[in-house]
Design an enzyme around this catalytic site. Structure first.
Site, mmCIF file in Angstrom:
data_model
loop_
_atom_site.group_PDB
_atom_site.id
_atom_site.type_symbol
_atom_site.label_atom_id
_atom_site.label_comp_id
_atom_site.label_asym_id
_atom_site.label_seq_id
_atom_site.Cartn_x
_atom_site.Cartn_y
_atom_site.Cartn_z
ATOM 1 N N TYR A 52 0.828 -1.219 0.000
ATOM 2 C CA TYR A 52 0.000 0.000 0.000
ATOM 3 C C TYR A 52 0.855 1.259 0.000
ATOM 4 O O TYR A 52 0.453 2.285 -0.544
ATOM 5 C CB TYR A 52 -0.989 -0.027 1.188
ATOM 6 C CG TYR A 52 -2.100 -1.024 0.950
ATOM 7 C CD1 TYR A 52 -2.043 -2.313 1.473
ATOM 8 C CD2 TYR A 52 -3.178 -0.698 0.117
ATOM 9 C CE1 TYR A 52 -3.039 -3.241 1.209
ATOM 10 C CE2 TYR A 52 -4.174 -1.631 -0.162
ATOM 11 C CZ TYR A 52 -4.105 -2.893 0.386
ATOM 12 O OH TYR A 52 -5.078 -3.819 0.093
ATOM 13 N N HIS A 104 -14.744 0.804 -0.503
ATOM 14 C CA HIS A 104 -13.621 -0.072 -0.172
ATOM 15 C C HIS A 104 -12.543 0.656 0.628
ATOM 16 O O HIS A 104 -11.409 0.200 0.712
ATOM 17 C CB HIS A 104 -13.014 -0.662 -1.457
ATOM 18 C CG HIS A 104 -13.915 -1.644 -2.117
ATOM 19 N ND1 HIS A 104 -13.741 -2.073 -3.404
ATOM 20 C CD2 HIS A 104 -15.022 -2.292 -1.662
ATOM 21 C CE1 HIS A 104 -14.698 -2.934 -3.717
ATOM 22 N NE2 HIS A 104 -15.492 -3.078 -2.680
ATOM 23 N N CYS A 115 -8.575 0.099 18.127
ATOM 24 C CA CYS A 115 -9.649 0.988 18.643
ATOM 25 C C CYS A 115 -10.499 1.604 17.537
ATOM 26 O O CYS A 115 -11.377 2.423 17.811
ATOM 27 C CB CYS A 115 -9.012 2.105 19.487
ATOM 28 S SG CYS A 115 -8.180 3.376 18.498
ATOM 29 N N CYS A 134 -4.880 5.400 20.680
ATOM 30 C CA CYS A 134 -4.750 4.466 21.835
ATOM 31 C C CYS A 134 -3.336 3.963 22.008
ATOM 32 O O CYS A 134 -3.041 3.260 22.985
ATOM 33 C CB CYS A 134 -5.715 3.291 21.652
ATOM 34 S SG CYS A 134 -5.184 2.087 20.419
ATOM 35 N N THR A 171 -15.625 -0.708 -14.281
ATOM 36 C CA THR A 171 -15.522 -1.836 -13.354
ATOM 37 C C THR A 171 -15.832 -3.138 -14.083
ATOM 38 O O THR A 171 -16.706 -3.196 -14.933
ATOM 39 C CB THR A 171 -16.446 -1.673 -12.128
ATOM 40 O OG1 THR A 171 -16.306 -2.818 -11.273
ATOM 41 C CG2 THR A 171 -17.902 -1.484 -12.532
ATOM 42 N N SER A 172 -15.097 -4.188 -13.703
ATOM 43 C CA SER A 172 -15.277 -5.505 -14.344
ATOM 44 C C SER A 172 -16.503 -6.223 -13.797
ATOM 45 O O SER A 172 -16.897 -7.257 -14.316
ATOM 46 C CB SER A 172 -14.036 -6.371 -14.082
ATOM 47 O OG SER A 172 -13.906 -6.600 -12.670
HETATM 48 N N1 APR Z 1 -11.615 3.258 -19.512
HETATM 49 C C1 APR Z 1 -12.718 2.566 -19.116
HETATM 50 N N2 APR Z 1 -12.668 1.323 -18.584
HETATM 51 C C2 APR Z 1 -11.444 0.774 -18.441
HETATM 52 C C3 APR Z 1 -10.256 1.428 -18.826
HETATM 53 C C4 APR Z 1 -10.378 2.722 -19.378
HETATM 54 N N3 APR Z 1 -9.308 3.427 -19.781
HETATM 55 N N4 APR Z 1 -9.203 0.598 -18.575
HETATM 56 C C5 APR Z 1 -9.721 -0.523 -18.039
HETATM 57 N N5 APR Z 1 -11.063 -0.426 -17.972
HETATM 58 C C6 APR Z 1 -12.025 -1.417 -17.455
HETATM 59 C C7 APR Z 1 -11.633 -2.845 -17.728
HETATM 60 O O1 APR Z 1 -12.192 -3.284 -18.959
HETATM 61 C C8 APR Z 1 -12.260 -3.575 -16.535
HETATM 62 O O2 APR Z 1 -13.583 -4.012 -16.862
HETATM 63 O O3 APR Z 1 -12.016 -1.268 -16.050
HETATM 64 C C9 APR Z 1 -12.335 -2.513 -15.452
HETATM 65 C C10 APR Z 1 -11.349 -2.755 -14.314
HETATM 66 O O4 APR Z 1 -11.731 -3.956 -13.679
HETATM 67 P P1 APR Z 1 -10.917 -4.432 -12.387
HETATM 68 O O5 APR Z 1 -9.475 -4.351 -12.669
HETATM 69 O O6 APR Z 1 -11.520 -5.735 -11.960
HETATM 70 O O7 APR Z 1 -11.240 -3.311 -11.293
HETATM 71 P P2 APR Z 1 -12.550 -3.143 -10.416
HETATM 72 O O8 APR Z 1 -13.769 -3.587 -11.172
HETATM 73 O O9 APR Z 1 -12.546 -1.761 -9.883
HETATM 74 O O10 APR Z 1 -12.294 -4.167 -9.206
HETATM 75 C C11 APR Z 1 -13.252 -4.186 -8.172
HETATM 76 O O11 APR Z 1 -11.846 -5.655 -6.875
HETATM 77 O O12 APR Z 1 -9.771 -6.213 -6.164
HETATM 78 C C12 APR Z 1 -10.923 -5.596 -5.795
HETATM 79 O O13 APR Z 1 -11.091 -3.933 -4.163
HETATM 80 C C13 APR Z 1 -10.675 -4.165 -5.466
HETATM 81 O O14 APR Z 1 -12.123 -2.283 -5.835
HETATM 82 C C14 APR Z 1 -11.531 -3.412 -6.466
HETATM 83 C C15 APR Z 1 -12.568 -4.440 -6.861
#
Ligand code: APR
Length: 223
Positions: A52, A104, A115, A134, A171-172
């Site tokens: 981190y 998250h 604490c 603490c 997001t995936s």
């Molecule tokens: N523009 C738009 N989308 C994009 C781009 C971009 N330039 N680059 C990548 N992506 C898309 C990808 O196609 C993918 O679907 O962003 C998504 C990223 O997916 P992940 O890497 O799985 O990230 P995320 O969905 O945020 O993961 C969710 O998983 O590991 C945990 O806590 C972590 O918050 C995270 C959670």
């Protein structure tokens, strides 16, 4: 119009912050069990802090991109916007989005496992850091690890359920409960992503492409 927006790592990808599951993503470089679970932290807190610390430095050096800025501008317009993010970076806030809901947690915050106190994290944290409240040697990044309960879920569920429009950006849709939020939506749903996510079929509408191009164009249509 009430708009609930959920963002993921894809919205910060063009700011140079790694995603998780794309080619070269963080979970292809690290075993998440070692660096993003309570068990991993108990086994090797120094490794987790190093992970981190590196991400915190990357985040401090990154700048918000056009997608972050467009979402911030949307929030200052006529619509009632709730911005929920899975991301632990602070780029939405630095772009000017108010009241970002970090389900998250936040990379720039630290937490005492003894604490529950939370404070602004130093750039570099170590297992020996004492809690400022603490004094316990039990400090960790204030992020939600796998197996832990995300923050603000009641607020998030209310915002998504009451929205006229729910939009998922970058997001995936591989991680719950975030990936299941689309099921709560009562209004229209839109997925904005580089490519169809695992839950693409659950959305009414889709716009595919890089967030820095798609998001500003979408916001411009709304304003
Ligand atoms: N523009 C738009 N989308 C994009 C781009 C971009 N330039 N680059 C990548 N992506 C898309 C990808 O196609 C993918 O679907 O962003 C998504 C990223 O997916 P992940 O890497 O799985 O990230 P995320 O969905 O945020 O993961 C969710 O998983 O590991 C945990 O806590 C972590 O918050 C995270 C959670």
């Amino acid at each position: 119009m009430k708009i609930a927006i959920l963002t993921g790592a894809g919205v910060s990808a063009e700011s140079g912050l790694g995603t998780f599951r794309d080619v070269g993503g963080l979970w292809t470089q690290y075993d998440l069990n070692d660096v993003a679970t309570p068990q991993g932290f108990a086994r090797n807190p120094a490794l987790v802090h190093d992970f981190y610390n590196a991400r915190r430095t990357n985040c401090a050096e990154a700048v918000p991109n056009a997608a972050h800025e467009a979402l911030a501008a949307l929030a200052t317009g006529a619509h009632d916007v709730t911005l929920i993010t899975q991301n632990i970076d602070d780029l939405h806030s630095r772009a000017g989005s108010p009241d970002v809901i970090h389900m998250h947690g936040q990379l720039m915050r630290a937490l005492c496992a003894a604490c529950d106190a939370s404070w602004d994290a130093p750039l570099v944290m170590s297992p020996q850091d004492p809690c400022p409240d603490c004094g316990a040697i039990a400090t960790r990044p204030d992020v939600v690890w796998f197996g832990e309960i995300p923050y603000h879920m009641e607020t998030i569920a209310h915002a998504v359920t009451s929205a006229d429009l729910f939009v998922a950006i970058g997001t995936s849709a591989e991680v719950y409960p975030a990936a299941g939020l689309v099921e709560l939506a009562q209004g229209r749903t839109l997925e904005i992503n580089l490519e169809p996510s695992a839950r693409a079929n659950a959305f009414d509408d889709h716009r595919f492409g890089p967030a820095t191009q798609i998001v500003p164009a979408w916001v411009a249509e709304l304003r």
